[in-house]
Design an enzyme around this catalytic site. Structure first.
Site, PDB file in Angstrom:
ATOM      1  CE  LYS A   1       1.467  -5.664  -0.972  1.00  0.00           C
ATOM      2  NZ  LYS A   1       2.775  -5.740  -1.546  1.00  0.00           N
TER       3      LYS A   1
ATOM      4  CG  HIS B   1      11.333  -1.777   0.328  1.00  0.00           C
ATOM      5  ND1 HIS B   1      11.952  -2.695  -0.491  1.00  0.00           N
ATOM      6  CD2 HIS B   1      10.186  -2.356   0.746  1.00  0.00           C
ATOM      7  CE1 HIS B   1      11.187  -3.780  -0.567  1.00  0.00           C
ATOM      8  NE2 HIS B   1      10.120  -3.599   0.174  1.00  0.00           N
TER       9      HIS B   1
END
Length: 416
Positions: free
Chosen positions: A154, A273
């Site tokens: 992130k 994902h």
């Protein structure tokens, strides 16, 4: 009502589906169930003369059981059996186009949800399945007897390739097994895919040399075209990366299966994902349950898939989550309605998929996660690593130490 056949005995080769259906007021359940079976197999809205040119008895879907849902008004579970001949071998795309392609917009229904599918071995054996599976992955990584640790880098968007690589290096040096591209990191103006792959590879090898452990970063190969996706996967392999990643719902099952074949042939692990899954599975009475998407992924091919956390920031009930975690990992899963498993599923020899727990979890959750998910899992802490007040590497150390402590406590028989 030729499609409602309550006396039908299901065959071992039938594909069975459990639909949660809410008929429109005034529509009898039998009629709605028959309509679902018809529209998702051989029927159309009227009788056509060409029906006489084929054997409907051989090819039609049959609604063979309907049961009211306890505590819900005008809601039923309709069980439908489909003959194997209706589906192309080895194609999840075709399976879904048939079973859920059209029927969800049906006027006679207020809502419809596909709760579960029973895939017979005769059909599942036509799929590639996970490129490698749980055991082969452990052997490739030489990591045994504990869950694996991951971390999503992130901020997910906006880092340059150079800084992205630095973040990866810090996490892996601190003791994580994997770092991860966020699902929406593809190839944007601020960081083109090739630059990212190169700086991540540098970070990987540096961290490997320092720690003596095999490290991986899920390089997201998802792209706008299948050709571009393959180009990225090939480049990842040339760099010597152990694992690539794909968003299987936004990328599509056709692309996903192509990538799975490439990964198996070239020794790459494939991390999956599930971006976009909640669009399909969040509503309780319409859409498709995630356990169906999980089964589809196991057939289409993937070595890891995100599977909720039970304890983090995203939705998931414990028993139901464990139900589809078992469907991902185990060879044989007994029918158990309390866990949402409507059919006994026998995967025969298809390798298992490692469930990935990710989303709002941190060190404090570690005892619960090791207990819930067991060894064959990846525990992924994004903010739970990078949010450490001292930085990424100490965050990674904290996670690794917590994990080792929990595993040791468990092995000594202490209660987590």
């Amino acid at each position: 009502l030729t499609y409602y056949t309550p006396d039908y005995q299901t065959k071992d080769t039938d594909i069975l589906a459990a639909f949660r259906m809410t008929p429109q007021p005034g529509v009898p359940a039998e009629e709605a169930g028959a309509a679902v079976a018809a529209e998702s197999s051989t029927g159309t809205w009227t009788t056509v003369w060409t029906d006489g040119l084929t054997s409907l008895d051989r090819y039609k879907g049959r609604c063979y059981d309907i049961e009211p849902v306890a505590g819900e008004e005008n809601q039923y579970i309709a069980y439908v059996a489909y003959p194997l001949d209706l589906f192309e071998e080895g194609s999840v795309t075709n399976l879904f186009t048939s079973i859920v392609g059209n029927v969800f917009g049906f006027k006679a229904l207020r809502a419809l949800r596909l709760e579960d599918l029973r895939i017979p071995p005769a059909y599942s054996k036509t799929f590639i399945g996970p490129p490698h599976g749980i055991q082969v992955e452990r052997d490739k990584l030489t990591k045994y007897g504990r869950p694996l640790l991951g971390c999503t880098i992130k901020p997910k968007l906006g880092l340059s390739a150079k800084n992205y690589g630095r973040a990866v290096y810090e996490c892996l040096r601190g003791g994580l097994d994997f770092t991860k591209d966020d699902e929406n990191v593809n190839s944007q103006p601020f960081m083109r895919w090739r630059d990212r792959f190169l700086s991540v590879a540098e970070a990987l090898f540096k961290a490997q040399a320092e720690t003596g452990e095999i490290k991986g970063h899920y390089l997201n190969a998802t792209a706008g075209t299948c050709e571009e996706m393959m180009k990225r996967a090939i480049f990842a392999r040339e760099l010597g990366a152990p694992i690539v990643m794909h968003d299987y719902l936004t990328g599509g099952f056709t692309a996903n299966t192509s990538l799975a074949y490439y990964c198996r042939d070239n020794g790459l692990l494939l991390h999956i994902h599930r971006a976009m899954h909640a669009v399909i599975d969040r509503q309780r009475n319409h859409g498709m349950h995630f356990r169906v998407l999980a089964k589809a992924l196991r057939m289409s091919g993937g070595d890891h898939v995100h599977a909720g956390t039970v304890v983090g920031k995203l939705e998931g009930e414990r028993d139901v989550t464990l139900g589809f975690v078992d469907l991902l990992r185990d060879d044989y899963i007994e029918k158990d309605r309390s866990r949402g498993v409507y059919f006994t599923q026998d995967w025969v020899s298809m390798p298992g998929v490692i469930p990935v727990a990710s989303g709002g979890i941190h060190v404090w959750h570690m005892p619960a996660l090791t207990e819930i998910f067991g060894d064959d899992s990846v525990l992924q802490f994004g903010g739970g690593t990078l949010g450490h007040p001292w930085g990424n590497a100490p965050g990674a150390v904290a996670n690794r130490v917590a994990l080792e402590a929990c595993v040791q406590a468990r092995n000594e028989g202490r209660d987590l």
